[in-house]
Design a protein around this motif. Structure first.
Motif, PDB file in Angstrom:
ATOM      1  N   ASN A   1      52.577 -11.026  16.309  1.00 34.40           N
ATOM      2  CA  ASN A   1      53.614 -10.859  17.329  1.00 34.40           C
ATOM      3  C   ASN A   1      54.046  -9.402  17.323  1.00 34.40           C
ATOM      4  O   ASN A   1      54.845  -8.990  16.482  1.00 34.40           O
TER       5      ASN A   1
ATOM      6  N   TYR B   1      58.177 -16.739  19.708  1.00 35.27           N
ATOM      7  CA  TYR B   1      56.854 -16.341  19.227  1.00 35.27           C
ATOM      8  C   TYR B   1      55.743 -16.919  20.100  1.00 35.27           C
ATOM      9  O   TYR B   1      54.725 -17.390  19.600  1.00 35.27           O
TER      10      TYR B   1
ATOM     11  N   THR C   1      51.507 -14.854  20.739  1.00 40.00           N
ATOM     12  CA  THR C   1      50.921 -14.851  19.399  1.00 40.00           C
ATOM     13  C   THR C   1      49.572 -15.551  19.421  1.00 40.00           C
ATOM     14  O   THR C   1      49.100 -15.958  20.483  1.00 40.00           O
TER      15      THR C   1
END
Length: 361
Positions: free
Chosen positions: A222, A248, A251
């Motif tokens: 990330n 997140y 990712t």
């Protein structure tokens, strides 16, 4: 067999819905009802997010008014995960952090229906607040959201002095004294000599937890997670700060826009813009600890063998519901390919990191 996920029914008066639609940047909450398993909750609802607000499928922030609690919290975030073709990278990441021993919000998927109109699959995110701490038997302490890339533990950003030492942070829990404590942390990071830093910083930051968080951010890749997309919590029993991951979705091999991200995009040391990461890895003792723990994670948890069942379970759970998502069903073939893309990313990213261990010697 179709695996059910909960249905969230939001009902709003038409005039309130029109007001909500009229200005996507307005954070003023509007009244609504939320029905979950036949229970009715009076809520306030508003849009959430920054760059995601102009998307057709938008994310929401919900505060419970009456009853004022649901599932141990008084507020939740409904994330559209619009640019993530899998719709589950965020959850996969937060669960991965939990497996590493990092404080991490709980999350689960739901079908959202607003005024009888299906809005598709959403991810419910637990809010990071005092109840987040209470539910984990942790002492109440200051919590700050890192709201932009100024939250880099530095006096500067991109070579320019910031207006404030704590610019980039928004206090969620705390007072003025906590702001001053955060300023002191930033001062320690920026002014302590190399010789004294290794002795001083463990009195302010939980180094073990911070290193585990760094490993999670480096493995999942990330890029924003080092200077954004996190919360900062100070445990009042120990006095030490910990980092809590947040948002997140970009990712596991996908960029913010949903495109493929090369496995070498984030270096093994993490994003250089995070000054605390940089200073920690300048200390031989901490760098050795980071390397040894990263080596262990690459052999045990950041592997296809460990992650594949988790990926498959989430994918199979969501597949029938994504096929009915009005914003995603036309891209169902892309969704079906995501487990393969994520597993290939794990292999490629792991190989890249192993090839660069020498940079940590």
């Amino acid at each position: 067999m179709e695996i059910q996920i909960p249905n969230f029914y939001i009902n709003m008066k038409e005039e309130d819905l029109e007001e909500l639609r009229s200005d996507i940047w307005n954070d003023l909450p509007l009244p609504a009802n939320l029905i979950i398993d036949k229970s009715i909750y009076d809520i306030d609802i508003s849009y959430r997010g920054s760059y995601t607000r102009p998307f057709r499928k938008r994310s929401y922030f919900i505060e419970f008014i009456e009853p004022d609690m649901f599932n141990g919290g008084r507020e939740i975030h409904l994330n559209a995960e619009y640019r993530d073709p899998s719709l589950f990278r965020n959850k996969l990441s937060l669960d991965f952090f939990y497996d590493l021993g990092v404080l991490s919000p709980k999350s689960y998927h739901v079908n959202l229906i607003r005024n009888d109109v299906p809005k598709g699959v959403y991810l419910v995110l637990e809010s990071v607040d005092d109840l987040f701490l209470t539910n984990r038997d942790l002492p109440i302490g200051p919590i700050y959201y890192a709201v932009n890339n100024n939250a880099n533990f530095s006096y500067t950003r991109d070579g320019r002095k910031k207006r404030s030492r704590i610019s980039g942070y928004r206090q969620k829990i705390g007072n003025k004294e906590d702001d001053e404590a955060l300023r002191k942390l930033i001062d320690i990071i920026n002014t302590t000599s190399d010789m004294e830093f290794s002795k001083t910083i463990p009195g302010f930051v939980n180094i073990n937890k911070y290193i585990h968080w760094m490993i999670g951010a480096v493995c999942t890749m990330n890029n924003d997670g080092f200077t954004h997309n996190y919360a900062l919590y100070q445990n009042t029993h120990t006095g030490l700060y910990e980092v809590i991951p947040w948002d997140y979705d970009a990712t596991w091999g996908r960029k913010v826009d949903g495109g493929i991200m090369n496995c070498d995009y984030v270096p093994i040391q993490g994003k250089k813009g995070n000054y605390l990461c940089y200073r920690i890895l300048q200390v031989q003792e901490f760098r050795k600890q980071y390397k040894e723990r990263l080596e262990e994670v690459l052999e045990t948890k950041f592997t296809v063998d460990y992650m594949e069942n988790k990926i498959t379970a989430l994918h199979q759970q969501l597949l029938p519901h994504v096929m009915n998502d009005p914003y995603k069903k036309r891209k169902i073939d892309k969704f079906k390919n995501e487990p393969e893309i994520i597993c290939q990313f794990i292999l490629d990213r792991s190989n890249y990191l192993k090839q660069h261990f020498s940079e940590l010697d």
